[in-house]
Design a protein around this motif. Structure first.
Motif, PDB file in Angstrom:
ATOM      1  N   TYR A 126       0.535  -1.157  -0.050  1.00 13.11           N
ATOM      2  CA  TYR A 126      -0.010   0.022   0.000  1.00 13.11           C
ATOM      3  C   TYR A 126       0.939   1.180  -0.247  1.00 13.11           C
ATOM      4  N   LYS A 127       2.223   1.026   0.597  1.00 15.67           N
ATOM      5  CA  LYS A 127       2.847   2.427   0.667  1.00 15.67           C
ATOM      6  C   LYS A 127       4.168   2.038  -0.036  1.00 15.67           C
ATOM      7  N   PRO A 128       4.479   2.073  -1.276  1.00 15.12           N
ATOM      8  CA  PRO A 128       3.761   2.771  -2.213  1.00 15.12           C
ATOM      9  C   PRO A 128       2.613   1.810  -2.799  1.00 15.12           C
ATOM     10  N   LEU A 129       1.535   2.332  -3.286  1.00 16.24           N
ATOM     11  CA  LEU A 129       0.434   1.711  -3.672  1.00 16.24           C
ATOM     12  C   LEU A 129       0.830   0.968  -5.036  1.00 16.24           C
ATOM     13  N   THR A 130       0.533  -0.599  -4.954  1.00 16.99           N
ATOM     14  CA  THR A 130       0.588  -1.337  -5.924  1.00 16.99           C
ATOM     15  C   THR A 130      -0.338  -2.260  -6.262  1.00 16.99           C
ATOM     16  N   ILE A 131      -0.786  -2.467  -7.343  1.00 17.84           N
ATOM     17  CA  ILE A 131      -2.252  -3.285  -7.437  1.00 17.84           C
ATOM     18  C   ILE A 131      -1.744  -4.122  -8.805  1.00 17.84           C
ATOM     19  N   TYR A 132      -2.296  -5.384  -8.567  1.00 17.13           N
ATOM     20  CA  TYR A 132      -2.129  -6.271  -9.893  1.00 17.13           C
ATOM     21  C   TYR A 132      -3.405  -6.837  -9.988  1.00 17.13           C
ATOM     22  N   LEU A 133      -3.984  -7.076 -11.282  1.00 20.78           N
ATOM     23  CA  LEU A 133      -5.309  -7.503 -11.492  1.00 20.78           C
ATOM     24  C   LEU A 133      -5.126  -9.105 -12.644  1.00 20.78           C
ATOM     25  N   TYR A 134      -5.521 -10.053 -12.223  1.00 20.83           N
ATOM     26  CA  TYR A 134      -5.556 -11.252 -13.105  1.00 20.83           C
ATOM     27  C   TYR A 134      -6.005 -11.037 -14.251  1.00 20.83           C
ATOM     28  N   LYS A 135      -5.517 -11.717 -15.417  1.00 22.42           N
ATOM     29  CA  LYS A 135      -6.129 -11.581 -16.692  1.00 22.42           C
ATOM     30  C   LYS A 135      -7.266 -12.567 -17.118  1.00 22.42           C
ATOM     31  N   GLU A 136      -7.267 -13.598 -16.190  1.00 25.50           N
ATOM     32  CA  GLU A 136      -8.412 -14.721 -16.224  1.00 25.50           C
ATOM     33  C   GLU A 136      -9.373 -14.560 -15.039  1.00 25.50           C
ATOM     34  N   GLY A 137     -10.472 -15.007 -15.098  1.00 19.93           N
ATOM     35  CA  GLY A 137     -11.347 -14.878 -13.994  1.00 19.93           C
ATOM     36  C   GLY A 137     -12.618 -15.636 -14.334  1.00 19.93           C
ATOM     37  N   LEU A 138     -13.687 -15.440 -13.198  1.00 20.86           N
ATOM     38  CA  LEU A 138     -14.806 -16.432 -13.453  1.00 20.86           C
ATOM     39  C   LEU A 138     -15.867 -15.451 -13.717  1.00 20.86           C
ATOM     40  N   VAL A 139     -16.678 -16.313 -14.739  1.00 24.51           N
ATOM     41  CA  VAL A 139     -18.106 -15.570 -14.950  1.00 24.51           C
ATOM     42  C   VAL A 139     -19.157 -16.381 -14.340  1.00 24.51           C
ATOM     43  N   ARG A 140     -20.033 -16.037 -13.467  1.00 26.76           N
ATOM     44  CA  ARG A 140     -20.928 -16.786 -12.418  1.00 26.76           C
ATOM     45  C   ARG A 140     -22.142 -16.394 -12.823  1.00 26.76           C
ATOM     46  N   PHE A 141     -23.032 -17.735 -13.188  1.00 27.49           N
ATOM     47  CA  PHE A 141     -24.304 -17.516 -13.752  1.00 27.49           C
ATOM     48  C   PHE A 141     -25.428 -17.816 -12.586  1.00 27.49           C
ATOM     49  N   ALA A 142     -26.452 -17.139 -12.626  1.00 25.32           N
ATOM     50  CA  ALA A 142     -27.551 -17.740 -12.002  1.00 25.32           C
ATOM     51  C   ALA A 142     -28.257 -18.854 -12.830  1.00 25.32           C
ATOM     52  N   GLY A 162     -31.725 -26.337 -11.677  1.00 24.65           N
ATOM     53  CA  GLY A 162     -31.209 -25.874 -13.037  1.00 24.65           C
ATOM     54  C   GLY A 162     -29.533 -26.003 -13.193  1.00 24.65           C
ATOM     55  N   TYR A 163     -29.050 -26.387 -12.202  1.00 26.69           N
ATOM     56  CA  TYR A 163     -27.705 -26.313 -12.232  1.00 26.69           C
ATOM     57  C   TYR A 163     -27.046 -27.371 -13.080  1.00 26.69           C
ATOM     58  N   SER A 164     -27.688 -28.488 -13.242  1.00 25.88           N
ATOM     59  CA  SER A 164     -26.899 -29.552 -14.041  1.00 25.88           C
ATOM     60  C   SER A 164     -27.660 -29.566 -15.412  1.00 25.88           C
ATOM     61  N   GLU A 165     -28.464 -28.810 -15.557  1.00 22.71           N
ATOM     62  CA  GLU A 165     -29.212 -28.724 -16.899  1.00 22.71           C
ATOM     63  C   GLU A 165     -28.428 -27.929 -18.027  1.00 22.71           C
ATOM     64  N   LYS A 166     -28.489 -28.434 -19.299  1.00 22.51           N
ATOM     65  CA  LYS A 166     -27.921 -27.440 -20.349  1.00 22.51           C
ATOM     66  C   LYS A 166     -28.759 -26.491 -20.588  1.00 22.51           C
ATOM     67  N   ASN A 180     -26.136 -21.558  -6.285  1.00 19.16           N
ATOM     68  CA  ASN A 180     -26.789 -21.953  -7.590  1.00 19.16           C
ATOM     69  C   ASN A 180     -26.534 -23.587  -7.651  1.00 19.16           C
ATOM     70  N   LYS A 181     -25.298 -23.973  -7.131  1.00 29.52           N
ATOM     71  CA  LYS A 181     -25.126 -25.335  -7.347  1.00 29.52           C
ATOM     72  C   LYS A 181     -25.900 -26.231  -6.592  1.00 29.52           C
ATOM     73  N   PHE A 185     -32.417 -18.292  -7.325  1.00 31.08           N
ATOM     74  CA  PHE A 185     -31.809 -18.657  -8.405  1.00 31.08           C
ATOM     75  C   PHE A 185     -32.011 -18.011  -9.853  1.00 31.08           C
ATOM     76  N   ARG A 186     -33.053 -16.739  -9.618  1.00 35.92           N
ATOM     77  CA  ARG A 186     -33.025 -15.852 -10.627  1.00 35.92           C
ATOM     78  C   ARG A 186     -32.111 -14.615 -10.449  1.00 35.92           C
TER      79      ARG A 186
END
Length: 537
Positions: free
Chosen positions: A186-202, A229-233, A224-225, A215-216
């Motif tokens: 934080y001193k000095p402020l240093t921030i890293y953001l990862y290029k991959e992540g998760l998209v989480r659906f209802a 509707g979790y296992s349905e396509k 949601n697991k 669940f909506r």
């Protein structure tokens, strides 16, 4: 008999009871680390990394030894409490204006109940929907939606926010993003953001007709697991409830969205949120913070910050989890300078003393997992490999040249006895000037480590009195006074504002040409010496 710390591997410790996420244990084991047992009082301090889901007591940081690291920074997770986050962002928006307009209007209850009641009455004709979240709970527990104030009930402290009624939908399903952030300083402020992540659906299609169906409206995977509707396509989504950011970007491209500016807004949102608590963070060392940011995208491609999570879940519920989180953890430990240890299958030690040797080391380093092998192709700083063998003292004397200096030895557990003989009493008592955290100088942070991209600072600046922690006498410099801290925060906000404005202009002119022209023009126009953060397609 005195304990010889030269003998033994890098040791990781999980929580108080030794229990922790399987994926984290797997990554630590792949790196050749040993798990802490704590069954011997003589070895009670023989750990190198202590990973806890919750925070550490404030006095814990004062007793850290030179070879010990923790996954939390003192007072560094204030934004992870829902009420604190609302308070921090309100304060910053009041001072700096619309640049902080990325969080839904919120109220802390019971303190701000009167304000909420007035706004509910004012917006009653708009059929506004509100969401109530208990402060002390997670994973979607206790959350509910309501329209009328008479439907609001709460027992303890809670946060009520305006509900985003127009989320971007995929196949009719609501989703949010889980983004991973590492703050090594934080001193000095240093921030890293990862290029991959998760998209989480209802797991049920979005509709405002029924506010009682979680669940909506909720995207928490732990909830949601358990849904029908979790296992349905599901339409366009498929089975389960998770995508990667790469999958999302491909979907957006196929659907005709120009999303480059969206990701720049998200990167700035992350930095501004972390900045909102920076003034209250004390000087610290040998620690880092690992956040999970939850961000919702509306139908206009505007990102909204939902909440920030401390020690985000590292479970392995599906293939997507392993695909994202394993390389993420390996890359984060590399970023922090934590070693890769010899597991005993062969005897070797690597320590590059020249640029050529460093390049050879980077090209020849290997890891147990596929993800890690793939990461070997990327440029990174050299990593010292700890050799665990019957006669480590001999190996150590032969394998580490004098050119490594005192800085490396202070933070490497293999050289602890040499440091202690010199009278070093711990990392927090009299740290040397210009050295922070894991023996790294965060005034000059690397642009990238694996998939971690530095999103702040955007440019390297020359060291000044306002960026240094320790005077040679050991007394705090002026940067820790409120006036200087306020000035530094204002400068940072202005820097991010210029970045956002330039990114918007670039997107308007070159957005139709794709990512690379936008990245190059933005870097050139602002003189950036870091990469433009952008998930891959």
């Amino acid at each position: 008999m005195a304990l010889n710390y030269l003998e033994g591997p890098f040791v990781f410790r999980l929580n108080e009871n030794g229990a922790g996420p399987h994926l984290l244990v797997q990554v630590c084991t792949e790196r050749g680390w040993r798990e802490y047992t704590g069954d011997n009082m003589t070895l009670k301090d023989r750990w190198n990394l202590w990973w806890r889901s919750g925070g550490f007591p404030s006095n814990h940081y004062k007793t850290l030894l030179p070879w010990q690291f923790t996954n939390h920074i003192p007072k560094g997770s204030s934004i992870c409490r829902k009420d604190n986050l609302v308070r921090h962002l309100k304060c910053m928006k009041k001072i700096y204006g619309s640049i902080y307009d990325f969080s839904p209007l919120g109220y802390n209850l019971p303190l701000e109940y009167t304000k909420l009641a007035a706004d509910c009455s004012r917006y009653e004709k708009d059929d506004r929907v509100w969401i109530c979240k208990p402060v002390g709970q997670s994973q979607g527990r206790g959350i509910f939606l309501f329209r009328k104030l008479s439907d609001l009930t709460y027992d303890n402290m809670a946060v009520v926010q305006r509900y985003i009624k127009n989320p971007l939908l995929i196949g009719g399903y609501k989703f949010d993003l889980r983004l991973y952030v590492c703050v090594p300083s934080y001193k000095p402020l240093t921030i890293y953001l990862y290029k991959e992540g998760l998209v989480r659906f209802a797991t049920e299609k979005f509709s405002l007709d029924n506010l009682d169906n979680p669940f909506r409206h909720l995207t928490n995977c732990s909830l949601n697991k358990l849904g029908p509707g979790y296992s349905e396509k599901k339409e366009r989504v498929g089975a389960g409830c998770k995508w990667t950011l790469r999958q999302l970007r491909r979907y957006l491209e196929q659907s005709g969205y120009s999303d480059w500016f969206l990701w720049q807004r998200i990167a700035c949102l992350v930095s501004l949120t972390i900045l909102s608590q920076a003034a209250g963070i004390p000087r610290s060392s040998n620690c880092f913070e690992f956040f999970g940011f939850d961000v919702l995208i509306d139908e206009n491609l505007k990102p909204w910050l939902i909440e920030v999570n401390v020690s985000p879940a590292l479970g392995n519920d599906c293939e997507v989890d392993s695909e994202v989180k394993k390389p993420l953890l390996h890359d984060m430990f590399d970023l922090l300078g934590l070693p890769v240890c010899n597991t005993g299958l062969s005897l070797f030690t690597i320590w590059a003393t020249s640029e050529e040797e460093a390049e050879d080391e980077r090209s020849s380093r290997c890891y147990p997992s596929k993800e890690s092998k793939r990461r070997c192709k990327m440029g990174r700083e050299s990593i010292a490999l700890i050799n665990v063998c019957p006669e480590p003292q001999t190996m150590f004397r032969q394998g580490i040249p004098d050119a490594c200096g005192d800085v490396w030895s202070r933070y490497n557990p293999l050289s602890v006895d040499r440091v202690m003989r010199r009278g070093f009493k711990g990392n927090n008592s009299t740290p040397p000037p210009f050295v922070w955290d894991n023996g790294k100088d965060w005034r000059n942070p690397v642009t990238r480590e694996g998939g971690w991209i530095r999103t702040y600072p955007l440019t390297h600046s020359k060291p000044t009195e306002t960026t240094e922690f320790i005077h040679h006498s050991g007394s705090p410099l002026l940067s820790e006074t409120p006036r200087i801290a306020e000035k530094e925060i204002k400068t940072t906000v202005m820097c991010i504002y210029k970045y956002l404005k330039a990114a918007k202009d670039v997107h308007g002119k070159l957005g139709h040409l794709g990512d690379d022209p936008c990245n190059e023009f933005l870097q050139g126009s602002l003189g950036l010496n870091t990469e433009v953060w952008l998930p891959e397609k």
